[in-house]
Scaffold this active site. Sequence first.
Site, PDB file in Angstrom:
ATOM      1  N   GLN A  42     -28.867  -4.139   2.337  1.00 49.61           N
ATOM      2  CA  GLN A  42     -30.194  -4.775   2.392  1.00 49.61           C
ATOM      3  C   GLN A  42     -31.276  -3.754   2.775  1.00 49.61           C
ATOM      4  O   GLN A  42     -32.375  -3.762   2.211  1.00 49.61           O
ATOM      5  CB  GLN A  42     -30.150  -5.924   3.414  1.00 49.61           C
ATOM      6  N   ILE A  43     -30.957  -2.885   3.705  1.00 52.61           N
ATOM      7  CA  ILE A  43     -31.950  -1.898   4.150  1.00 52.61           C
ATOM      8  C   ILE A  43     -32.304  -0.932   3.019  1.00 52.61           C
ATOM      9  O   ILE A  43     -33.435  -0.472   2.904  1.00 52.61           O
ATOM     10  CB  ILE A  43     -31.437  -1.165   5.420  1.00 52.61           C
ATOM     11  N   GLU A  46      -3.159  -7.117   6.777  1.00 50.05           N
ATOM     12  CA  GLU A  46      -2.484  -7.169   8.096  1.00 50.05           C
ATOM     13  C   GLU A  46      -2.784  -8.500   8.797  1.00 50.05           C
ATOM     14  O   GLU A  46      -2.980  -8.561  10.015  1.00 50.05           O
ATOM     15  CB  GLU A  46      -2.844  -5.952   8.937  1.00 50.05           C
ATOM     16  N   ARG A  55     -37.430   6.631   3.286  1.00 52.36           N
ATOM     17  CA  ARG A  55     -38.026   5.744   2.286  1.00 52.36           C
ATOM     18  C   ARG A  55     -39.400   5.237   2.742  1.00 52.36           C
ATOM     19  O   ARG A  55     -39.509   4.672   3.851  1.00 52.36           O
ATOM     20  CB  ARG A  55     -37.079   4.559   2.045  1.00 52.36           C
ATOM     21  N   GLY A  71     -33.048  -2.366  -3.455  1.00 52.84           N
ATOM     22  CA  GLY A  71     -32.392  -2.293  -4.766  1.00 52.84           C
ATOM     23  C   GLY A  71     -31.446  -1.115  -4.876  1.00 52.84           C
ATOM     24  O   GLY A  71     -30.387  -1.204  -5.512  1.00 52.84           O
ATOM     25  N   THR A 109       0.846  -1.192   0.000  1.00 51.56           N
ATOM     26  CA  THR A 109       0.000   0.000   0.000  1.00 51.56           C
ATOM     27  C   THR A 109       0.886   1.248   0.000  1.00 51.56           C
ATOM     28  O   THR A 109       1.775   1.369   0.846  1.00 51.56           O
ATOM     29  CB  THR A 109      -0.924   0.001   1.246  1.00 51.56           C
TER      30      THR A 109
HETATM   31  C1  LIG Z   1      -5.257  -4.159  -0.881  1.00 52.62           C
HETATM   32  C2  LIG Z   1      -4.152  -4.819  -0.146  1.00 52.62           C
HETATM   33  C3  LIG Z   1      -3.219  -4.054   0.543  1.00 52.62           C
HETATM   34  C4  LIG Z   1      -2.151  -4.660   1.210  1.00 52.62           C
HETATM   35  N1  LIG Z   1      -1.192  -3.871   1.808  1.00 52.62           N
HETATM   36  C5  LIG Z   1      -0.055  -4.462   2.254  1.00 52.62           C
HETATM   37  C6  LIG Z   1       1.056  -3.667   2.687  1.00 52.62           C
HETATM   38  O1  LIG Z   1       1.002  -2.428   2.694  1.00 52.62           O
HETATM   39  N2  LIG Z   1       2.208  -4.294   3.059  1.00 52.62           N
HETATM   40  C7  LIG Z   1       2.309  -5.658   3.060  1.00 52.62           C
HETATM   41  O2  LIG Z   1       3.373  -6.162   3.412  1.00 52.62           O
HETATM   42  N3  LIG Z   1       1.267  -6.445   2.684  1.00 52.62           N
HETATM   43  C8  LIG Z   1       0.099  -5.882   2.268  1.00 52.62           C
HETATM   44  N4  LIG Z   1      -0.955  -6.658   1.839  1.00 52.62           N
HETATM   45  C9  LIG Z   1      -0.815  -8.117   1.873  1.00 52.62           C
HETATM   46  C10 LIG Z   1      -1.762  -8.801   2.853  1.00 52.62           C
HETATM   47  O3  LIG Z   1      -1.325  -8.591   4.173  1.00 52.62           O
HETATM   48  C11 LIG Z   1      -1.830 -10.276   2.440  1.00 52.62           C
HETATM   49  O4  LIG Z   1      -2.569 -10.343   1.233  1.00 52.62           O
HETATM   50  C12 LIG Z   1      -2.458 -11.150   3.501  1.00 52.62           C
HETATM   51  O5  LIG Z   1      -1.629 -11.235   4.636  1.00 52.62           O
HETATM   52  C13 LIG Z   1      -2.749 -12.561   2.981  1.00 52.62           C
HETATM   53  O6  LIG Z   1      -1.678 -13.108   2.277  1.00 52.62           O
HETATM   54  P1  LIG Z   1      -1.949 -13.768   0.840  1.00 52.62           P
HETATM   55  O7  LIG Z   1      -2.729 -12.790   0.050  1.00 52.62           O
HETATM   56  O8  LIG Z   1      -0.665 -14.237   0.295  1.00 52.62           O
HETATM   57  O9  LIG Z   1      -2.919 -14.996   1.143  1.00 52.62           O
HETATM   58  P2  LIG Z   1      -2.450 -16.476   1.535  1.00 52.62           P
HETATM   59  O10 LIG Z   1      -1.480 -16.431   2.651  1.00 52.62           O
HETATM   60  O11 LIG Z   1      -2.063 -17.208   0.304  1.00 52.62           O
HETATM   61  O12 LIG Z   1      -3.822 -17.101   2.084  1.00 52.62           O
HETATM   62  C14 LIG Z   1      -4.829 -17.662   1.240  1.00 52.62           C
HETATM   63  C15 LIG Z   1      -5.924 -18.212   2.150  1.00 52.62           C
HETATM   64  O13 LIG Z   1      -5.394 -19.246   2.993  1.00 52.62           O
HETATM   65  C16 LIG Z   1      -5.672 -18.939   4.348  1.00 52.62           C
HETATM   66  N5  LIG Z   1      -4.576 -19.416   5.198  1.00 52.62           N
HETATM   67  C17 LIG Z   1      -3.240 -19.238   5.032  1.00 52.62           C
HETATM   68  N6  LIG Z   1      -2.564 -19.791   6.056  1.00 52.62           N
HETATM   69  C18 LIG Z   1      -3.487 -20.343   6.871  1.00 52.62           C
HETATM   70  C19 LIG Z   1      -3.420 -21.055   8.104  1.00 52.62           C
HETATM   71  N7  LIG Z   1      -2.266 -21.312   8.725  1.00 52.62           N
HETATM   72  N8  LIG Z   1      -4.590 -21.463   8.674  1.00 52.62           N
HETATM   73  C20 LIG Z   1      -5.772 -21.208   8.076  1.00 52.62           C
HETATM   74  N9  LIG Z   1      -5.901 -20.537   6.920  1.00 52.62           N
HETATM   75  C21 LIG Z   1      -4.769 -20.100   6.333  1.00 52.62           C
HETATM   76  C22 LIG Z   1      -5.783 -17.418   4.379  1.00 52.62           C
HETATM   77  O14 LIG Z   1      -6.521 -16.987   5.505  1.00 52.62           O
HETATM   78  C23 LIG Z   1      -6.502 -17.150   3.073  1.00 52.62           C
HETATM   79  O15 LIG Z   1      -7.887 -17.347   3.241  1.00 52.62           O
HETATM   80  C24 LIG Z   1      -2.050  -6.074   1.209  1.00 52.62           C
HETATM   81  C25 LIG Z   1      -3.003  -6.842   0.543  1.00 52.62           C
HETATM   82  C26 LIG Z   1      -4.035  -6.240  -0.140  1.00 52.62           C
HETATM   83  C27 LIG Z   1      -5.002  -7.100  -0.909  1.00 52.62           C
END
Ligand SMILES: Cc1cc2nc3c(=O)[nH]c(=O)nc-3n(C[C@H](O)[C@H](O)[C@H](O)COP(=O)(O)OP(=O)(O)OC[C@H]3O[C@@H](n4cnc5c(N)ncnc54)[C@H](O)[C@@H]3O)c2cc1C
Length: 378
Positions: A335-336, A362, A266, A339, A156
């Site tokens: 929902q409230i 995070e 509404r 449409g 970000t």
């Molecule tokens: C818009 C946006 C802004 C962001 N900003 C930043 C930033 O500024 N800096 C930064 O460093 N990162 C940033 N991120 C990254 C963000 O923190 C990660 O996307 C997030 O931590 C998940 O990692 P991943 O997308 O690789 O998902 P994955 O780790 O691949 O997870 C995929 C799925 O598996 C699940 N999962 C994974 N491990 C486990 C477990 N042990 N037990 C159960 N379920 C599990 C997850 O919950 C998820 O549902 C950002 C992401 C987005 C989309």
Amino acid sequence: MDFSFSEEQLAIRDTIRELVQDKVAPRAAEIDETAEYPQDIERLFAENGVLAIPFPEAYGGISGSSVTICMGIEEIARACATSSLILAVQALGSYPILIAGTEEQKRRLCPPLAQGAVCAYALSEPGSGSDAAAMKTTARRYGQEYVLQGTKIFCTHGNIAQTLVVFAVTDPDAGSRGITAFVLERERSPWSVLKLEHKMGIRGSPTALLAFDEVRVPVENRLGDEGYGFKIALQVLDRSRPGIGAQALGIAQGALDYAIGYAKERKQFGQPISAFQGIQFMLADMATQIEAARHLVYLAATKVDTSAPDLTKVAAMAKLFASDMAMRVTTDAVQILGGYGYIKDYPVERMMRDAKITQIYEGTNQIQRVVISRQLLR
Ligand SMILES: Cc1cc2nc3c(=O)[nH]c(=O)nc-3n(C[C@H](O)[C@H](O)[C@H](O)COP(=O)(O)OP(=O)(O)OC[C@H]3O[C@@H](n4cnc5c(N)ncnc54)[C@H](O)[C@@H]3O)c2cc1C
């Protein structure tokens, strides 16, 4: 636990509330529609001291309190989640310096940030999100410099930041104890922006894919000792997660406020829909969930400010509970409105899309549950 805010905190909140009503709320739909970063809002925040909130006075700031940061984020997110990230990520990017920086580093690096230079936090990589310690970016030391090589995803503000905290592997054989944190100053250690993501929500907040191709960083910009980087990253998340809870809280409050106003206006079956018990009970449940989340968020923020021993657990609970709550409340707000709730002319559609990310970044909410249960069972 006493949640009474100080006079100073209330004054900061009132200032932000006024700025948001006058300048941010009228821009929110357009920011979402164009998906353009609101530089005017960034300037507005810088000029009015909003970006100085994460920093104590000794380092050019006006507060440094997590409670105050959360109050600011909540107020802004009520109108515009994208704009609330300008403050939230300023806190996220500066926490590593405030937590692990030497006195010299804090005095050198913080004042420009407090005045509005943008900072960002680069932990996630294409192959390592939840399992952040599996990162591949490396930092090799040559004399008084490190050379960084690798890629960071989803950063970000990574494209607009002047200061970037990057985590990289300095000892590939040491696992999470082989990771080190660095502060990159853009002019001195320029990084490349490979791509900006197209997103469902928080569309005006740029999310960047970054590349580090032999980027040189002076030793004086290493945070803490070699090998302490992952510890710093986790300490930062303990402190920044209440801020995501506050963002979720603000989005939900904004959606409830709008839904209440709409329900009174509404008319169906010859009366305002607010006269129907089915709608009244939805509003009551939404308000109750918001209030419960607010208490947890400010409890967690207070624990940041007092360095409470159970901070890790409560910060994860606040982020988990508030973000799940925001998803439910914004869905109910849509929902409230019936449409009309599904139509872009009404803000609750945007708020529902914006709420979703608070369950993901995070640390996903699955990871928050991992963190909480680990604390319970250790
Ligand atoms: C818009 C946006 C802004 C962001 N900003 C930043 C930033 O500024 N800096 C930064 O460093 N990162 C940033 N991120 C990254 C963000 O923190 C990660 O996307 C997030 O931590 C998940 O990692 P991943 O997308 O690789 O998902 P994955 O780790 O691949 O997870 C995929 C799925 O598996 C699940 N999962 C994974 N491990 C486990 C477990 N042990 N037990 C159960 N379920 C599990 C997850 O919950 C998820 O549902 C950002 C992401 C987005 C989309």
